[in-house]
Scaffold this motif. Structure first.
Motif, PDB file in Angstrom:
ATOM      1  N   CYS A   1       0.847  -1.193   0.000  1.00  0.00           N
ATOM      2  CA  CYS A   1       0.000   0.000   0.000  1.00  0.00           C
ATOM      3  C   CYS A   1       0.887   1.249   0.000  1.00  0.00           C
ATOM      4  CB  CYS A   1      -0.882  -0.011   1.254  1.00  0.00           C
ATOM      5  SG  CYS A   1      -1.975   1.417   1.382  1.00  0.00           S
ATOM      6  N   PRO A   2       0.479   2.296  -0.686  1.00  0.00           N
ATOM      7  CA  PRO A   2       1.256   3.544  -0.655  1.00  0.00           C
ATOM      8  C   PRO A   2       1.513   4.066   0.764  1.00  0.00           C
ATOM      9  CG  PRO A   2      -0.390   3.671  -2.376  1.00  0.00           C
ATOM     10  CD  PRO A   2      -0.664   2.402  -1.599  1.00  0.00           C
ATOM     11  N   SER A   3       0.622   3.739   1.708  1.00  0.00           N
ATOM     12  CA  SER A   3       0.815   4.184   3.088  1.00  0.00           C
ATOM     13  C   SER A   3       2.050   3.549   3.731  1.00  0.00           C
ATOM     14  CB  SER A   3      -0.415   3.862   3.947  1.00  0.00           C
ATOM     15  OG  SER A   3      -0.542   2.460   4.130  1.00  0.00           O
ATOM     16  N   GLY A   4       2.567   2.494   3.127  1.00  0.00           N
ATOM     17  CA  GLY A   4       3.774   1.846   3.652  1.00  0.00           C
ATOM     18  C   GLY A   4       4.937   2.814   3.749  1.00  0.00           C
ATOM     19  N   LYS A   5       5.001   3.756   2.816  1.00  0.00           N
ATOM     20  CA  LYS A   5       6.088   4.740   2.814  1.00  0.00           C
ATOM     21  C   LYS A   5       6.068   5.608   4.068  1.00  0.00           C
ATOM     22  CE  LYS A   5       6.596   4.999  -2.144  1.00  0.00           C
ATOM     23  NZ  LYS A   5       5.593   5.009  -3.170  1.00  0.00           N
ATOM     24  N   SER A   6       4.879   5.767   4.657  1.00  0.00           N
ATOM     25  CA  SER A   6       4.775   6.550   5.891  1.00  0.00           C
ATOM     26  C   SER A   6       4.565   5.639   7.104  1.00  0.00           C
ATOM     27  CB  SER A   6       3.633   7.568   5.779  1.00  0.00           C
ATOM     28  OG  SER A   6       2.397   6.907   5.585  1.00  0.00           O
ATOM     29  N   GLY A   7       5.129   4.445   7.034  1.00  0.00           N
ATOM     30  CA  GLY A   7       5.054   3.518   8.164  1.00  0.00           C
ATOM     31  C   GLY A   7       3.698   2.859   8.324  1.00  0.00           C
ATOM     32  N   GLY A   8       2.887   2.892   7.284  1.00  0.00           N
ATOM     33  CA  GLY A   8       1.567   2.267   7.323  1.00  0.00           C
ATOM     34  C   GLY A   8       0.494   3.151   7.923  1.00  0.00           C
ATOM     35  N   ASN A   9       0.823   4.398   8.188  1.00  0.00           N
ATOM     36  CA  ASN A   9      -0.108   5.302   8.852  1.00  0.00           C
ATOM     37  C   ASN A   9      -1.242   5.717   7.914  1.00  0.00           C
ATOM     38  OD1 ASN A   9      -1.412   7.199  10.394  1.00  0.00           O
ATOM     39  ND2 ASN A   9       0.430   8.349  10.913  1.00  0.00           N
ATOM     40  N   LEU A  10      -2.472   5.379   8.298  1.00  0.00           N
ATOM     41  CA  LEU A  10      -3.651   5.758   7.527  1.00  0.00           C
ATOM     42  C   LEU A  10      -4.289   7.030   8.048  1.00  0.00           C
ATOM     43  CD1 LEU A  10      -5.261   2.234   7.198  1.00  0.00           C
ATOM     44  CD2 LEU A  10      -4.048   3.511   5.424  1.00  0.00           C
ATOM     45  N   GLY A  11      -3.789   7.521   9.172  1.00  0.00           N
ATOM     46  CA  GLY A  11      -4.373   8.706   9.774  1.00  0.00           C
ATOM     47  C   GLY A  11      -5.744   8.406  10.355  1.00  0.00           C
ATOM     48  N   GLU A  12      -6.530   9.460  10.517  1.00  0.00           N
ATOM     49  CA  GLU A  12      -7.875   9.307  11.081  1.00  0.00           C
ATOM     50  C   GLU A  12      -8.882   9.223   9.945  1.00  0.00           C
ATOM     51  OE1 GLU A  12      -8.857  11.356  14.906  1.00  0.00           O
ATOM     52  OE2 GLU A  12     -10.354  12.318  13.610  1.00  0.00           O
ATOM     53  N   PHE A  13      -9.854   8.335  10.079  1.00  0.00           N
ATOM     54  CA  PHE A  13     -10.872   8.153   9.056  1.00  0.00           C
ATOM     55  C   PHE A  13     -12.219   7.892   9.722  1.00  0.00           C
ATOM     56  CE2 PHE A  13      -8.315   4.400   9.760  1.00  0.00           C
ATOM     57  CZ  PHE A  13      -9.252   3.440  10.120  1.00  0.00           C
ATOM     58  N   LYS A  14     -13.274   8.106   8.954  1.00  0.00           N
ATOM     59  CA  LYS A  14     -14.633   7.949   9.466  1.00  0.00           C
ATOM     60  C   LYS A  14     -15.139   6.526   9.251  1.00  0.00           C
ATOM     61  CE  LYS A  14     -15.920  12.717   8.669  1.00  0.00           C
ATOM     62  NZ  LYS A  14     -16.752  13.655   7.938  1.00  0.00           N
ATOM     63  N   LYS A  15     -16.071   6.137  10.107  1.00  0.00           N
ATOM     64  CA  LYS A  15     -16.723   4.845   9.961  1.00  0.00           C
ATOM     65  C   LYS A  15     -17.377   4.785   8.590  1.00  0.00           C
ATOM     66  CE  LYS A  15     -19.845   1.790  12.486  1.00  0.00           C
ATOM     67  NZ  LYS A  15     -18.963   0.682  12.724  1.00  0.00           N
ATOM     68  N   GLY A  16     -17.132   3.700   7.870  1.00  0.00           N
ATOM     69  CA  GLY A  16     -17.697   3.527   6.539  1.00  0.00           C
ATOM     70  C   GLY A  16     -16.785   3.929   5.400  1.00  0.00           C
ATOM     71  N   GLN A  17     -15.646   4.547   5.708  1.00  0.00           N
ATOM     72  CA  GLN A  17     -14.719   4.963   4.644  1.00  0.00           C
ATOM     73  C   GLN A  17     -13.889   3.805   4.106  1.00  0.00           C
ATOM     74  OE1 GLN A  17     -12.948   8.702   6.543  1.00  0.00           O
ATOM     75  NE2 GLN A  17     -12.724   9.077   4.362  1.00  0.00           N
ATOM     76  N   MET A  18     -13.659   2.802   4.928  1.00  0.00           N
ATOM     77  CA  MET A  18     -12.845   1.656   4.524  1.00  0.00           C
ATOM     78  C   MET A  18     -13.749   0.498   4.093  1.00  0.00           C
ATOM     79  SD  MET A  18      -9.843   2.776   4.949  1.00  0.00           S
ATOM     80  CE  MET A  18      -8.890   3.983   5.826  1.00  0.00           C
ATOM     81  N   VAL A  19     -13.172  -0.502   3.434  1.00  0.00           N
ATOM     82  CA  VAL A  19     -13.970  -1.674   3.056  1.00  0.00           C
ATOM     83  C   VAL A  19     -14.518  -2.324   4.330  1.00  0.00           C
ATOM     84  CG1 VAL A  19     -12.810  -2.085   0.856  1.00  0.00           C
ATOM     85  CG2 VAL A  19     -11.907  -3.148   2.922  1.00  0.00           C
ATOM     86  N   PRO A  20     -15.676  -3.005   4.255  1.00  0.00           N
ATOM     87  CA  PRO A  20     -16.363  -3.493   5.455  1.00  0.00           C
ATOM     88  C   PRO A  20     -15.518  -4.323   6.429  1.00  0.00           C
ATOM     89  CG  PRO A  20     -17.787  -3.713   3.551  1.00  0.00           C
ATOM     90  CD  PRO A  20     -16.448  -3.264   3.040  1.00  0.00           C
TER      91      PRO A  20
END
Length: 92
Positions: free
Chosen positions: A41-60
């Motif tokens: 995942c591209p987030s791997g470059k930043s240590g896997g950090n996805l930051g903060e996200f809302k419920k429902g933004q990611m796959v179930p």
């Protein structure tokens, strides 16, 4: 109920590799180092950090772990993208 969460993750193709990464984490490996080395995942470059996200933004499957799973403990999740090692940092 929490409306947002923050998490780190490592995305790999094979379950065995994800399980091995969890063992390494349990033995003291640093999540960000493993993410930079192994995550597709591209987030791997930043240590896997996805930051903060809302419920429902990611796959179930991913969303479920992030909003119901134990904090800080690495979780193994399969989605259409592959195998994820997820570390939920917090929920708000």
């Amino acid at each position: 109920m929490a409306r947002t969460a923050a998490a780190l993750h490592i995305l790999v193709k094979h379950r065995q590799q994800a399980e091995d990464l969890i063992k390494q984490l349990e033995n003291g490996a640093k999540f960000d180092v493993l993410a930079k080395k192994h995550s597709s995942c591209p987030s791997g470059k930043s240590g896997g950090n996805l930051g903060e996200f809302k419920k429902g933004q990611m796959v179930p499957q991913f969303d479920k772990v992030c909003f119901t799973g134990e904090l800080i403990t690495p979780h193994l999740v399969k989605t259409k993208f592959g195998w994820h090692v997820i570390k939920v940092l917090y929920r708000t």
